[in-house]
Design a protein around this motif. Sequence first.
Motif, PDB file in Angstrom:
ATOM      1  N   VAL A  57       0.880  -1.265   0.035  1.00  0.00           N
ATOM      2  CA  VAL A  57       0.120  -0.041  -0.002  1.00  0.00           C
ATOM      3  C   VAL A  57       1.047   0.998  -0.001  1.00  0.00           C
ATOM      4  O   VAL A  57       1.544   1.590   1.126  1.00  0.00           O
ATOM      5  CB  VAL A  57      -0.937  -0.042   1.215  1.00  0.00           C
ATOM      6  CG1 VAL A  57      -1.651   1.216   1.137  1.00  0.00           C
ATOM      7  CG2 VAL A  57      -1.728  -1.349   1.235  1.00  0.00           C
ATOM      8  N   GLU A  58       0.822   1.986  -1.143  1.00  0.00           N
ATOM      9  CA  GLU A  58       1.676   3.193  -1.087  1.00  0.00           C
ATOM     10  C   GLU A  58       1.388   3.879  -2.519  1.00  0.00           C
ATOM     11  O   GLU A  58       0.624   3.324  -3.588  1.00  0.00           O
ATOM     12  CB  GLU A  58       3.216   2.966  -1.157  1.00  0.00           C
ATOM     13  CG  GLU A  58       3.576   2.082  -2.520  1.00  0.00           C
ATOM     14  CD  GLU A  58       5.085   1.839  -2.376  1.00  0.00           C
ATOM     15  OE1 GLU A  58       5.669   1.981  -1.404  1.00  0.00           O
ATOM     16  OE2 GLU A  58       5.752   1.482  -3.583  1.00  0.00           O
ATOM     17  N   ALA A  59       1.494   5.356  -2.430  1.00  0.00           N
ATOM     18  CA  ALA A  59       1.300   5.974  -3.609  1.00  0.00           C
ATOM     19  C   ALA A  59       2.131   5.627  -4.811  1.00  0.00           C
ATOM     20  O   ALA A  59       3.199   5.104  -4.506  1.00  0.00           O
ATOM     21  CB  ALA A  59       1.519   7.465  -3.372  1.00  0.00           C
ATOM     22  N   GLY A  60       1.575   5.670  -5.963  1.00  0.00           N
ATOM     23  CA  GLY A  60       2.445   5.302  -7.332  1.00  0.00           C
ATOM     24  C   GLY A  60       2.271   3.846  -7.507  1.00  0.00           C
ATOM     25  O   GLY A  60       2.811   3.392  -8.561  1.00  0.00           O
ATOM     26  N   VAL A  61       1.437   2.971  -6.984  1.00  0.00           N
ATOM     27  CA  VAL A  61       1.344   1.603  -7.334  1.00  0.00           C
ATOM     28  C   VAL A  61       0.869   1.388  -8.675  1.00  0.00           C
ATOM     29  O   VAL A  61       1.021   0.210  -9.144  1.00  0.00           O
ATOM     30  CB  VAL A  61       0.485   0.803  -6.167  1.00  0.00           C
ATOM     31  CG1 VAL A  61       1.049   0.786  -4.871  1.00  0.00           C
ATOM     32  CG2 VAL A  61      -0.861   1.585  -6.129  1.00  0.00           C
ATOM     33  N   LEU A  62      -0.009   2.522  -9.247  1.00  0.00           N
ATOM     34  CA  LEU A  62      -0.651   2.268 -10.582  1.00  0.00           C
ATOM     35  C   LEU A  62       0.513   2.037 -11.720  1.00  0.00           C
ATOM     36  O   LEU A  62       0.266   1.224 -12.765  1.00  0.00           O
ATOM     37  CB  LEU A  62      -1.250   3.462 -10.737  1.00  0.00           C
ATOM     38  CG  LEU A  62      -2.934   3.273 -10.453  1.00  0.00           C
ATOM     39  CD1 LEU A  62      -3.554   4.627 -10.588  1.00  0.00           C
ATOM     40  CD2 LEU A  62      -3.575   2.257 -11.138  1.00  0.00           C
ATOM     41  N   ASP A  63       1.440   2.814 -11.527  1.00  0.00           N
ATOM     42  CA  ASP A  63       2.528   2.760 -12.673  1.00  0.00           C
ATOM     43  C   ASP A  63       3.059   1.348 -12.708  1.00  0.00           C
ATOM     44  O   ASP A  63       3.672   0.592 -12.079  1.00  0.00           O
ATOM     45  CB  ASP A  63       3.795   3.695 -12.338  1.00  0.00           C
ATOM     46  CG  ASP A  63       3.254   4.862 -12.032  1.00  0.00           C
ATOM     47  OD1 ASP A  63       2.416   5.517 -12.806  1.00  0.00           O
ATOM     48  OD2 ASP A  63       3.897   5.729 -10.944  1.00  0.00           O
ATOM     49  N   GLY A  64       3.174   0.830 -14.128  1.00  0.00           N
ATOM     50  CA  GLY A  64       3.686  -0.369 -14.580  1.00  0.00           C
ATOM     51  C   GLY A  64       2.694  -1.552 -14.007  1.00  0.00           C
ATOM     52  O   GLY A  64       3.080  -2.798 -14.331  1.00  0.00           O
ATOM     53  N   GLY A  65       1.429  -1.258 -13.705  1.00  0.00           N
ATOM     54  CA  GLY A  65       0.487  -2.389 -13.159  1.00  0.00           C
ATOM     55  C   GLY A  65       0.077  -3.358 -14.232  1.00  0.00           C
ATOM     56  O   GLY A  65       0.071  -2.931 -15.542  1.00  0.00           O
TER      57      GLY A  65
END
Length: 372
Positions: A57-65
Amino acid sequence: MKVIVAREVVEGERRVAAVPETVSRLVEAGLKVGVEPGAGLPAGHRDEDYRAAGAEVEAGVLDGGDVLLGVRPPPAERVRRLAEGAVSVSFLPVAEHLELVREFRDGGRTALAMELVPRISRAQSMDALSSQAMISGYRGAVVAAERLPRMFPLAMTAAGTVPPARVLVLGAGVAGLQAIATARRLGAVVGAYDVRAAAAEEVRSVGADFVDLDLPPLEGAGGYAREMGEERARLQRELLAPHVADADVLITTAAVPGRAAPLLVTRAMVERMRPGSVVVDLAAEQGGNVEGSRPGEEVEIGGALVWGGRDVPSQLPAQASRLYAANVAELVLLTTREARVFPDLDDEIVAGCCVTHAGEVRHGPTRELLEG
């Protein structure tokens, strides 16, 4: 592969596409799970609950998902942040989101739409329309009980007998049957009508009286009602009018995915109801079963209060999220092999709910809309 649980951005949406229990299932299948901070808070799930289940759980987890889980269709900018060939799983009403469909297609990403999951026995655990309709039906009955200026149940007292409220439910699908069952538990006398032949037995099975208008049934594909012609609709409204007028509460639930809701009740029919009556239109967002209803608003028609449903499952976000997350997890796990998500288009469930894949629009009606 990394599965991302997105925080919903649509105003009023309080559900989340994965809860800690389903995160644990995905992790056990070998998938990495990332959760946007605060994604589960509106549904009662803290970030630490997701961490305890094995998620990052942290900001920026969307990148490269690699896989994006959501309730509402994701914004285009979120889609662009995903990995090449990524998979999105969410509700996706295509007619309202054609530009997003183009974004998925042109980016070579796969879009799976939860409302397109085939209604077959093998896919029951993935049927998000049914799970969310059950929540809506319960909520509709509770809303009616809250707003009706009288009790639902029969009461026999030393001061006299209080008769039970009379509730009429139009549409006996999942939402309608849950509305009937809830109104019955609250003590009301309930009647219901549906155009499908099988509905009469289903209505009686939950303790309500079936309103027989002596009209031929309208059976459609996938368990839904078939669209009716205007003459049939006019005659049906004419026959329903006295039943509507006699009800203290009217709950309408008739909706078909991808189409405008049928108009079942005119303003004139509502005006014949007694002062203080309550109308709950659960199909208000799809155009409404009741003439004059407005999604998210309460309006007066004659002496009746008309409540238009909007984001109804989100009004009970804990249970709605739990059920929806289970539906989503089942679909994701169906496509998971050796800790990787590979949509198998030879599987009728995956093929049925696949809108885009590998640069193509795979869903025929959506393709026609784009080409039209």
